[in-house]
Every structure is written in C-alpha cells, then in structure tokens.
Design an enzyme around this catalytic site. Sequence first.
Site, PDB file in Angstrom:
ATOM      1  N   LYS A 203     -15.075 -10.628  -8.113  1.00 12.88           N
ATOM      2  CA  LYS A 203     -13.740 -10.201  -8.576  1.00 12.88           C
ATOM      3  C   LYS A 203     -12.655 -10.641  -7.597  1.00 12.88           C
ATOM      4  O   LYS A 203     -11.598 -11.132  -7.985  1.00 12.88           O
ATOM      5  CB  LYS A 203     -13.723  -8.669  -8.721  1.00 12.88           C
ATOM      6  CG  LYS A 203     -12.331  -8.111  -8.948  1.00 12.88           C
ATOM      7  CD  LYS A 203     -12.217  -6.624  -8.670  1.00 12.88           C
ATOM      8  CE  LYS A 203     -12.150  -6.239  -7.245  1.00 12.88           C
ATOM      9  NZ  LYS A 203     -10.894  -5.782  -6.670  1.00 12.88           N
ATOM     10  N   ASN A 204     -12.919 -10.479  -6.308  1.00 11.15           N
ATOM     11  CA  ASN A 204     -11.876 -10.765  -5.315  1.00 11.15           C
ATOM     12  C   ASN A 204     -11.591 -12.259  -5.163  1.00 11.15           C
ATOM     13  O   ASN A 204     -10.580 -12.628  -4.575  1.00 11.15           O
ATOM     14  CB  ASN A 204     -12.243 -10.161  -3.952  1.00 11.15           C
ATOM     15  CG  ASN A 204     -12.007  -8.659  -3.924  1.00 11.15           C
ATOM     16  OD1 ASN A 204     -11.527  -8.092  -4.900  1.00 11.15           O
ATOM     17  ND2 ASN A 204     -12.353  -8.016  -2.816  1.00 11.15           N
TER      18      ASN A 204
ATOM     19  N   CYS B  86      -5.587   0.607  -5.467  1.00 18.74           N
ATOM     20  CA  CYS B  86      -6.369   1.730  -4.921  1.00 18.74           C
ATOM     21  C   CYS B  86      -5.556   2.525  -3.916  1.00 18.74           C
ATOM     22  O   CYS B  86      -4.687   1.991  -3.250  1.00 18.74           O
ATOM     23  CB  CYS B  86      -7.581   1.203  -4.172  1.00 18.74           C
ATOM     24  SG  CYS B  86      -8.815   0.440  -5.177  1.00 18.74           S
TER      25      CYS B  86
ATOM     26  N   ARG C 105      -0.900   0.173   2.300  1.00 24.62           N
ATOM     27  CA  ARG C 105      -1.007  -1.162   1.713  1.00 24.62           C
ATOM     28  C   ARG C 105       0.362  -1.786   1.456  1.00 24.62           C
ATOM     29  O   ARG C 105       0.713  -2.131   0.315  1.00 24.62           O
ATOM     30  CB  ARG C 105      -1.860  -1.130   0.448  1.00 24.62           C
ATOM     31  CG  ARG C 105      -3.230  -0.559   0.693  1.00 24.62           C
ATOM     32  CD  ARG C 105      -4.172  -0.737  -0.444  1.00 24.62           C
ATOM     33  NE  ARG C 105      -4.789  -2.050  -0.432  1.00 24.62           N
ATOM     34  CZ  ARG C 105      -5.755  -2.421  -1.260  1.00 24.62           C
ATOM     35  NH1 ARG C 105      -6.208  -1.577  -2.136  1.00 24.62           N
ATOM     36  NH2 ARG C 105      -6.268  -3.626  -1.201  1.00 24.62           N
TER      37      ARG C 105
ATOM     38  N   ASP D  46     -15.138  -3.468   2.327  1.00 23.40           N
ATOM     39  CA  ASP D  46     -15.535  -3.122   0.956  1.00 23.40           C
ATOM     40  C   ASP D  46     -16.987  -2.660   0.855  1.00 23.40           C
ATOM     41  O   ASP D  46     -17.406  -2.180  -0.197  1.00 23.40           O
ATOM     42  CB  ASP D  46     -15.304  -4.317   0.026  1.00 23.40           C
ATOM     43  CG  ASP D  46     -13.823  -4.548  -0.253  1.00 23.40           C
ATOM     44  OD1 ASP D  46     -13.039  -3.606  -0.085  1.00 23.40           O
ATOM     45  OD2 ASP D  46     -13.454  -5.670  -0.639  1.00 23.40           O
TER      46      ASP D  46
ATOM     47  N   ARG E  57     -12.725  -0.971 -12.750  1.00 21.06           N
ATOM     48  CA  ARG E  57     -11.801  -1.959 -12.173  1.00 21.06           C
ATOM     49  C   ARG E  57     -12.563  -2.996 -11.360  1.00 21.06           C
ATOM     50  O   ARG E  57     -12.217  -4.169 -11.347  1.00 21.06           O
ATOM     51  CB  ARG E  57     -10.798  -1.268 -11.233  1.00 21.06           C
ATOM     52  CG  ARG E  57      -9.636  -0.595 -11.909  1.00 21.06           C
ATOM     53  CD  ARG E  57      -8.644  -0.110 -10.864  1.00 21.06           C
ATOM     54  NE  ARG E  57      -8.290  -1.207  -9.975  1.00 21.06           N
ATOM     55  CZ  ARG E  57      -7.898  -1.069  -8.713  1.00 21.06           C
ATOM     56  NH1 ARG E  57      -7.783   0.124  -8.178  1.00 21.06           N
ATOM     57  NH2 ARG E  57      -7.601  -2.123  -7.990  1.00 21.06           N
TER      58      ARG E  57
HETATM   59  C1  UD1 Z   1      -8.299  -7.808  -0.135  1.00 26.48           C
HETATM   60  C2  UD1 Z   1      -9.365  -7.384  -1.122  1.00 26.48           C
HETATM   61  C3  UD1 Z   1      -9.910  -5.995  -0.761  1.00 26.48           C
HETATM   62  C4  UD1 Z   1     -10.417  -6.026   0.668  1.00 26.48           C
HETATM   63  C5  UD1 Z   1      -9.344  -6.530   1.615  1.00 26.48           C
HETATM   64  C6  UD1 Z   1      -9.855  -6.713   3.040  1.00 26.48           C
HETATM   65  C7  UD1 Z   1      -8.717  -8.455  -3.161  1.00 26.48           C
HETATM   66  C8  UD1 Z   1      -8.180  -8.330  -4.537  1.00 26.48           C
HETATM   67  N1  UD1 Z   1      -8.786  -7.333  -2.453  1.00 26.48           N
HETATM   68  O1  UD1 Z   1      -7.235  -6.866  -0.237  1.00 26.48           O
HETATM   69  O2  UD1 Z   1     -10.967  -5.688  -1.659  1.00 26.48           O
HETATM   70  O3  UD1 Z   1     -10.780  -4.718   1.046  1.00 26.48           O
HETATM   71  O4  UD1 Z   1      -8.863  -7.813   1.188  1.00 26.48           O
HETATM   72  O5  UD1 Z   1     -10.949  -7.550   3.066  1.00 26.48           O
HETATM   73  O6  UD1 Z   1      -9.103  -9.530  -2.735  1.00 26.48           O
HETATM   74  N2  UD1 Z   1      -1.325  -5.300   5.220  1.00 26.48           N
HETATM   75  C9  UD1 Z   1      -0.055  -5.062   5.674  1.00 26.48           C
HETATM   76  N3  UD1 Z   1       0.969  -5.776   5.139  1.00 26.48           N
HETATM   77  C10 UD1 Z   1       0.770  -6.727   4.190  1.00 26.48           C
HETATM   78  C11 UD1 Z   1      -0.548  -6.971   3.738  1.00 26.48           C
HETATM   79  C12 UD1 Z   1      -1.580  -6.238   4.267  1.00 26.48           C
HETATM   80  O7  UD1 Z   1       0.161  -4.219   6.539  1.00 26.48           O
HETATM   81  O8  UD1 Z   1       1.731  -7.350   3.740  1.00 26.48           O
HETATM   82  C13 UD1 Z   1      -2.437  -4.507   5.763  1.00 26.48           C
HETATM   83  C14 UD1 Z   1      -3.106  -3.657   4.686  1.00 26.48           C
HETATM   84  O9  UD1 Z   1      -2.404  -2.447   4.496  1.00 26.48           O
HETATM   85  C15 UD1 Z   1      -4.480  -3.473   5.254  1.00 26.48           C
HETATM   86  C16 UD1 Z   1      -4.728  -4.789   5.990  1.00 26.48           C
HETATM   87  O10 UD1 Z   1      -3.460  -5.372   6.196  1.00 26.48           O
HETATM   88  O11 UD1 Z   1      -4.489  -2.398   6.161  1.00 26.48           O
HETATM   89  C17 UD1 Z   1      -5.619  -5.749   5.250  1.00 26.48           C
HETATM   90  O12 UD1 Z   1      -5.068  -6.033   3.978  1.00 26.48           O
HETATM   91  P1  UD1 Z   1      -5.346  -7.393   3.208  1.00 26.48           P
HETATM   92  O13 UD1 Z   1      -6.301  -8.219   4.017  1.00 26.48           O
HETATM   93  O14 UD1 Z   1      -4.053  -7.995   2.824  1.00 26.48           O
HETATM   94  O15 UD1 Z   1      -6.112  -6.879   1.925  1.00 26.48           O
HETATM   95  P2  UD1 Z   1      -5.813  -7.178   0.411  1.00 26.48           P
HETATM   96  O16 UD1 Z   1      -5.514  -8.630   0.235  1.00 26.48           O
HETATM   97  O17 UD1 Z   1      -4.883  -6.188  -0.155  1.00 26.48           O
END
Ligand code: UD1
Length: 445
Positions: free
Chosen positions: A24-25, A119, A124, A309, A401
């Site tokens: 999915k990711n 979630c 986030r 995850d 989801r």
């Molecule tokens: C993706 C995955 C999710 C996985 C995560 C980490 C998808 C759809 N989801 O989520 O399943 O758990 O990677 O491997 O692929 N952050 C900020 N600011 C930002 C962006 C992120 O502070 O602009 C923080 C987030 O709050 C979090 C951390 O960075 O604490 C990691 O987030 P990120 O790697 O961006 O995860 P996702 O892409 O949302």
Amino acid sequence: MSNKYIQVEQSLNLRGQASLNGAKNATLPIIASLILTDGVSQLSNVPRSHDVMCMMELLRNLGARADFIDEHTLEVDTSMLDTFCIDPAIMKKMRASILVMGPLLARFGKADVALPGGCSIGARPINYHLEAFASMGTQITMQDDFLYARASSLKASTIIMDYPSVGTTENVMMAAARTRGITRIVNAALEPEVLDLIAVLRAMGANITIRPAATIEIEGVDELKPVEYAIMYDRLEAGALMLAAAITGGDIYLPQAPAHAMEIFILKLQQMGHAIEVGAHGVGVHLKATTSPQAVSLKTGQYPGFPTDLQAPMMAAQCLADGVSVIEETVFENRMLHVHELVKMGANITSEHNRTIIKGVDQLRGAAVMATDIRASCALVLAGFAAQGTTRMTGLHHWMRGYDSLELTLQSLGGRISIVDCQDAEYQALLGQVNGSGVTASQAC
Ligand code: UD1
C-alpha cells in the site's frame, strides 16, 4: 461499515503458504506520480485497500480515469486530467493525499489542497513538504484549512531535510522529476517503498541518482511517459503474517516476501528463537516458530532501522515472550495507543511517553478492544489469535484502510477471524465494553 467489527478466536498453530499483496505504501505515491504523465498507465499488484481506493478517487476527482481492469491491475488515464483543485472531503480521508501536491505543482504550477487527514498517530505536520516546495519557488498561502500553492515555474533546489521524511522525499522527487535543473534531497528517506517510486519514475523517463549518504539527485526532464509497472510486495503484510505464525507457534512460507527489505525485523524474530530461512536473492521467507519465544528489545527508526509500522504487531508478540522487552518508538510521537488495548487483554506493559516495558505473561485473554490506527488493528488481531477466548475489535476501518483481505489470508492459514455485521444494539454494547463501562446499549437507554 459502522456496525461491523472483527472477531478473533484463539487459533494456535497458524500454518501454510500465503501470497502477498502489493505494498500500500508504495502504491499510494506511485498512483500520485501518474499525474506527471499524459496517457494510459497500468499498475499491477495493486492492493484493494481503502486508502488505495481513496487515492483512485482523488485522481478521478482531478479528471483522470482510474479503474481496475482485473483483480489487481489498475489502469489510469491521465490525458483528461484538467484541474489542480482537490475536493477537501477526499483529501481529509487520508494523510497520503498530500502526495498529489508535488505532481500537481509539476504539471500545473498550482495546487489547491485541504490539510490532509489520516491515522491518529501524532501531530503529523506537513511542514517539511511545504518548506521543500517553498525552496523550489512555490508561494504557499494558507486560509482556514486550505493551502493554495503557486509556482510560475518550479526551480531546482538543494533540500536538506531535518528528518528523512518518507512522504516529503516522495513528494519532492515527483515535483523535481519534471523541474529543469538538478534537485538534491539531502538526508532523504530510502525506505523500500521510496525506491519503488524511484523505479517507476525512472521507467517514466526520469533521471534519478542515489548518492551516499542518503542523497537523492533528480535531474528534471520536460516530459514523463506513461508506464506499466508491478508494485513491490508488501513487507508490512509479510511481517504481519510472519508474526501471526510466530505468536501462535505456527509455520509459514511466504514465497514473495521481500526479505531483503526486512533485515532487522527478521533479525529480531531470530533473536526471539524463531527459525527463519530466506530464499535466494533475498526473496521469500519460511518461518518456523519456537515453542519458547524469548523477549527482545527494539527501537524504531527510518529504514534500514526497525519499521515503525511493525512496532505494534511486534509488541503483541513480546507480550507472550519469556523475559522483558523494551520497545521505543522514535518516528511518531503518539504511536503507542495499542498499549492500553493489549493491557485489557492481560498484557503486562508499562509505558512512559514512547518507551514501553513489556514483561512477558503466560497467557492473554480475549477482550473487547478498539483499533486506533492501521498497525494497531494488526497487533490486536495477532494478540487475539494467541489469547484464550474471543476478541472483538472495533475500528474496522483502520484494518480496511491498510490491508487487502488480510483476514481471508489469515483464515487460509487456520486463523479464526471474521468480520461481523451486527445490529445497532449489539454494536453499542460492544462500544460500551470497549470503553470499559461494560454498560450495554439497552442498559444505557
Ligand atoms: C509514511 C508511511 C507510514 C510510515 C511512515 C514512516 C505511507 C503512506 N505512510 O508516512 O506508514 O509509518 O512513512 O515510515 O507511506 N514529519 C514532520 N513534518 C513533515 C512530515 C513528517 O514533522 O512535514 C514527521 C512526522 O510527524 C513523523 C515523522 O516526520 O513523526 C516521519 O513521517 P514521514 O516519514 O513523513 O511519514 P509519512 O510519509 O507520513
């Protein structure tokens, strides 16, 4: 779906061979990347999880055609894609919808999006995404819950990330793939799903190089062409199934498992005492569970660290291991909500912020529990298989989801799991039990 829940009965010895779905990711950013092309693409190995359906809806909302042409092959025609404004109702369903921002900026120089949903596993924020686009010359204004992004022409830039955010790396790569000049992402995420997106972008004609240490260099091209691409198999689904066998003392063979991208997870299972064989070229795993699993400790981190995850599902296994496990979550600040539910099932867990100490117990017991996010739902199902009695889990939408029919795969291995559709009164009573009141709906009335 509102009156549906998952019911799990104790099921020991899950065993057999199972097929995996595509990840999915990886699928979500890859569908978004098709916005960069003009024409008909075909993606195979696409899971039919609800988040994927949501991304398809999002593309349709932009004017594209997106249909399954067989069980797992998705055809997307982006030639009619004609708008850069996303319906906020779709956007709010899923955090990953922010991934259309980069491709829309590359295609139209504009993107109107609402703040995304997703979630409840932390604040986030999307500040990294916005800062990166700003450094590529995008003006972003925010009004209420809306972002209006404008770039008369995106410019290549060097983006140094504070943290290797998966979504930001993907979003910037997609924008940069059609932006003239060389964009560098320093401290980029290199998760296997990011590499899958890179493979798709390269197949479209993008020019992308990965340099040590963790720098992705993208040399923009004027045009990207439609693709045919098979999505990678889901390492998180593979992990869930391996844990299902591990926690029930079973034996499982997953011929498609991308073991080469699951190294630390496999190491931790081996440290618990489980016997694991990996197939040739790191593809395929066979797990034979030990009858006396030992507790192991771990800390989540960006790839190749322990995947956040799989933290919750792995915690379920630690609840029944011999000894004490310490699990620390470092990626998301609020990804321990499953602890409370596992404790209801008899687990001995104490936690402080994002550090939990799990003392293994001999037995878990079935309970009424609530899934709070996708991976928490998996953890509770796994715990339910090992627990005496019946576990009933609300929050089914999280399961739907993230997974495509995982309950059917688990059934095929001997897992007694079903989705129950019940009457209002029964569901209200279950909610009462989940919330600890034990008050049934009829009593409450
Ligand atoms: C993706 C995955 C999710 C996985 C995560 C980490 C998808 C759809 N989801 O989520 O399943 O758990 O990677 O491997 O692929 N952050 C900020 N600011 C930002 C962006 C992120 O502070 O602009 C923080 C987030 O709050 C979090 C951390 O960075 O604490 C990691 O987030 P990120 O790697 O961006 O995860 P996702 O892409 O949302």
